[in-house]
Design an enzyme around this catalytic site. Structure first.
Site, PDB file in Angstrom:
ATOM      1  N   GLU A  56      38.701  68.952  54.622  1.00 57.29           N
ATOM      2  CA  GLU A  56      38.610  68.148  55.907  1.00 57.29           C
ATOM      3  C   GLU A  56      37.224  68.632  56.352  1.00 57.29           C
ATOM      4  O   GLU A  56      36.858  69.275  56.952  1.00 57.29           O
ATOM      5  CB  GLU A  56      39.706  68.577  57.350  1.00 57.29           C
ATOM      6  CG  GLU A  56      40.732  68.085  57.078  1.00 57.29           C
ATOM      7  CD  GLU A  56      41.968  68.066  58.166  1.00 57.29           C
ATOM      8  OE1 GLU A  56      41.612  68.623  59.351  1.00 57.29           O
ATOM      9  OE2 GLU A  56      42.321  66.710  58.242  1.00 57.29           O
ATOM     10  N   GLU A  94      48.134  65.694  53.360  1.00 55.92           N
ATOM     11  CA  GLU A  94      48.767  65.653  54.955  1.00 55.92           C
ATOM     12  C   GLU A  94      49.676  64.210  55.667  1.00 55.92           C
ATOM     13  O   GLU A  94      47.979  63.537  55.826  1.00 55.92           O
ATOM     14  CB  GLU A  94      47.748  66.794  55.793  1.00 55.92           C
ATOM     15  CG  GLU A  94      47.649  67.343  55.618  1.00 55.92           C
ATOM     16  CD  GLU A  94      47.164  69.185  55.910  1.00 55.92           C
ATOM     17  OE1 GLU A  94      47.237  67.955  57.510  1.00 55.92           O
ATOM     18  OE2 GLU A  94      46.227  69.616  55.430  1.00 55.92           O
TER      19      GLU A  94
END
Length: 458
Positions: free
Chosen positions: A231, A367
Site C-alpha cells: 500500500e 487482502e
C-alpha cells in the site's frame, strides 16, 4: 488497513488486539470507484473492546525453533507456470498484525496484542484448506545506519522461522516490506512523495535491505514469494501523483533487479509487485509500469501483480456503527449496502484478467475481508459469508489468487477466523465458504444469506 489516524497498541491490565484489518491505505478505495477514507488497524490502532481475545503468552517475541541461516545448497526447484502456481496457491490467509506490528516504534510480533506465532497455528491454517500464507513484515528500527543499512540478524532469523512454519506445513509463503512506507508511522522511510534529493538515499536503503532479505532466502524453493512493498502511496486519498507513482515504479524495478542479482533460486522466483496503494483502479492505469525483469532466468514471466479488495467500504471496513452497513447485495433488506454489488465484483475481476492475467501476470488479491458487525446485526455473518463467497468465486474464475485478511482480532470489528491464543477455528462458516468457492470447478449457484433467500427487486 487504510486509515487517516493510527494509534499504537496500548498495554494496560491486559494486552489488547487491534481493531481493524492490516494495512495503511484507504481500503474502501482499493478498487475502482470508491473514495472513502478508512481507519487503519494494521498500524496499531487498538483497544480492548468487549469480546477481545486475551493474549496468553508471556514470551517476549521468543520462538519455538532455533535461529536459522540460509540453506547451504539451493533446495530443489519445481518450475510452475502461471496457471500452475495460481492453482497451487489456492486460497490464501494473512498472518496480519504480527511481524508488522510495533512496540515503541520497533517491529515486534506481540506489539499489537497477538500472541507469539507458533507452528501449531500454521498447522491449523493448513488443515483448514489454505494453501498460501501472506506474512506482512516491517523493518523500520531493525535497520542500521547507512551506507550498509544492516538488518538485525535476530529479526531476519525470526522471519525465517515463521516462513519455515508455513512451508513445512505444505503452504506457499509471501513475505513483504509492509509498514516502512506509511506516512502515518514515525520512522517510516520508504516515502514515495519525498523530493528527488531524498529519493537517492531512500532507493539506496531500499536496495540494501532487499538485498539482505533476498540473500537470506535465495536457496528456498518455489514455495516462497517476495512482495516488494505494501500500500505504497503519498498518504493522500486523491488521485496519484505522477512523480510519486514514478518512484513506486522505480522501487519495483529496484526490488526486481536486486532479488535477481542475489542468484540461486532467486533468478527464477515469482515476485509480487503493487501499483499505487494496491488500488485496483490505479493499478489498471497506464502510469503503473511492470519492470522488464531482464535478469529473470525462468522460461516465461515471473512477476505477479498485487492488489487489495475491500469494497464497498461501508460494509467491509467502516467502524462507525452509526454509518456502517451490515447487509450487502441483492438479498439485503435492512441497513443494506447495494453499491459495488455482485455484478460490479465480476466486472472488476474481469478487468484484472484482461489487463494482467491474460498477459501472463498472475494477480494476487493480497487482502480482502469484512470485519465482524454481528453485534449490530445478528444476520451480518451470513452476509459476510455471502460477500466472501462471491469475491473468492469471481477471483478464482478470472485466474486471481485471493488472500483473506486476518488480524487476529475476534468478534466485534474483527477479521479473525482463528483464535491465535487457543489455536482454534472461530468462523467455520466463513472458512467453508472460501473453500467452496476456491475449489469449485467453474461458476456455481452461491446460496443466499440464510433467511434472506428472496432477491430485493428494489
Amino acid at each position: 488497513m487504510k486509515s487517516v489516524f493510527k494509534r499504537l497498541a496500548a498495554f494496560a491490565a491486559a494486552l489488547v488486539i487491534t481493531l481493524c484489518a492490516g494495512c495503511n491505505s484507504d481500503k474502501g478505495n482499493s478498487s475502482e470507484n470508491s473514495t472513502s477514507n478508512v481507519s487503519d488497524s494494521s498500524q496499531g490502532e487498538s483497544s480492548s473492546p468487549e469480546g477481545a481475545s486475551s493474549v496468553g503468552s508471556s514470551s517476549d517475541g521468543a520462538s519455538e525453533g532455533e535461529n536459522s541461516e540460509t540453506p547451504d545448497e539451493p533446495k530443489e526447484w519445481h518450475e510452475l507456470s502461471q496457471t500452475e502456481i495460481t492453482a497451487a496457491m489456492g486460497m490464501g490467509w494473512n498472518l496480519g498484525n504480527q511481524l508488522e506490528a510495533l512496540r515503541d516504534g520497533t517491529p515486534h510480533e506481540q506489539g499489537w496484542g497477538n500472541p507469539v506465532i507458533t507452528n501449531d497455528l500454521l498447522k491449523l491454517v493448513s488443515e483448514q484448506g489454505f494453501k498460501t500464507v501472506r506474512i506482512p513484515v516491517s523493518y523500520l528500527t531493525h535497520i542500521g545506519e547507512g551506507p550498509d543499512y544492516t538488518v538485525e540478524k535476530e529479526w531476519l532469523d525470526r522471519i525465517q522461522e515463521v516462513v519455515d512454519y508455513v512451508i513445512d506445513n505444505g503452504m506457499f509463503a509471501i513475505i513483504n516490506m509492509h509498514g516502512d512506507g506509511y506516512y502515518t508511522i514515525d520512522g517510516a522511510w520508504l516515502l514515495c512523495a519525498e523530493p528527488a534529493d531524498k529519493q537517492t538515499e531512500i532507493k539506496a536503503k531500499y536496495e540494501a535491505v532487499w538485498r539482505q532479505i533476498a540473500d537470506r532466502f535465495k536457496n528456498y524453493d518455489e514455495h516462497l514469494i517476495f512482495e516488494s512493498m505494501n500500500e505504497e502511496f503519498d498518504g493522500q486519498y486523491g488521485g496519484p501523483s505522477d512523480e510519486a507513482y514514478g518512484n513506486i515504479n522505480d522501487y519495483n524495478r529496484i526490488f526486481t533487479d536486486t532479488v535477481r542479482k542475489t542468484g540461486s533460486n532467486n533468478t527464477k522466483r515469482w515476485l509480487l509487485i503493487p501499483g499505487w496503494n494496491t488500488n485496483i483502479q490505479y493499478t489498471l492505469m497506464d502510469t503503473f509500469k511492470i519492470p522488464e525483469d531482464t535478469l529473470c532466468e525462468a522460461d516465461g514471466k515471473r512477476i505477479m501483480i498485487s492488489v487489495h479488495y475491500y469494497d464497498p467500504y461501508n460494509f467491509t471496513l467502516n467502524e462507525d456503527m452509526n454509518a456502517a452497513k451490515t447487509q450487502w447485495g441483492q438479498y439485503g433488506v435492512e441497513n443494506v449496502e447495494k453499491s459495488n454489488n455482485e455484478a460490479y465484483i465480476k466486472g472488476v475481476m474481469t478487468k484484472l484478467n484482461r489487463q494482467f492475467v491474460s498477459e501472463g501476470y498472475p494477480v494476487v488479491i493480497g487482502e480482502l475481508g469484512v470485519q465482524d458487525k454481528t453485534q449490530k446485526d445478528p444476520a451480518h455473518n451470513e452476509f459476510r459469508r455471502y460477500w466472501l463467497e462471491v469475491v473468492v468465486s469471481n477471483a478464482k474464475q478470472q485466474g486471481c489468487v485471493p488472500v483473506y485478511w486476518d488480524n487476529g482480532y475476534i468478534y466485534n470489528k474483527g477479521f479473525a477466523v482463528f483464535d491465535r491464543v487457543t489455536v482454534s477455528v472461530t468462523q467455520p462458516t466463513l472458512i467453508e465458504a472460501m473453500m467452496r468457492a476456491i475449489n469449485a470447478d467453474g461458476e456455481y449457484e452461491i446460496a443466499a444469506p440464510e433467511g434472506f433467500e428472496v432477491v430485493d427487486a428494489a
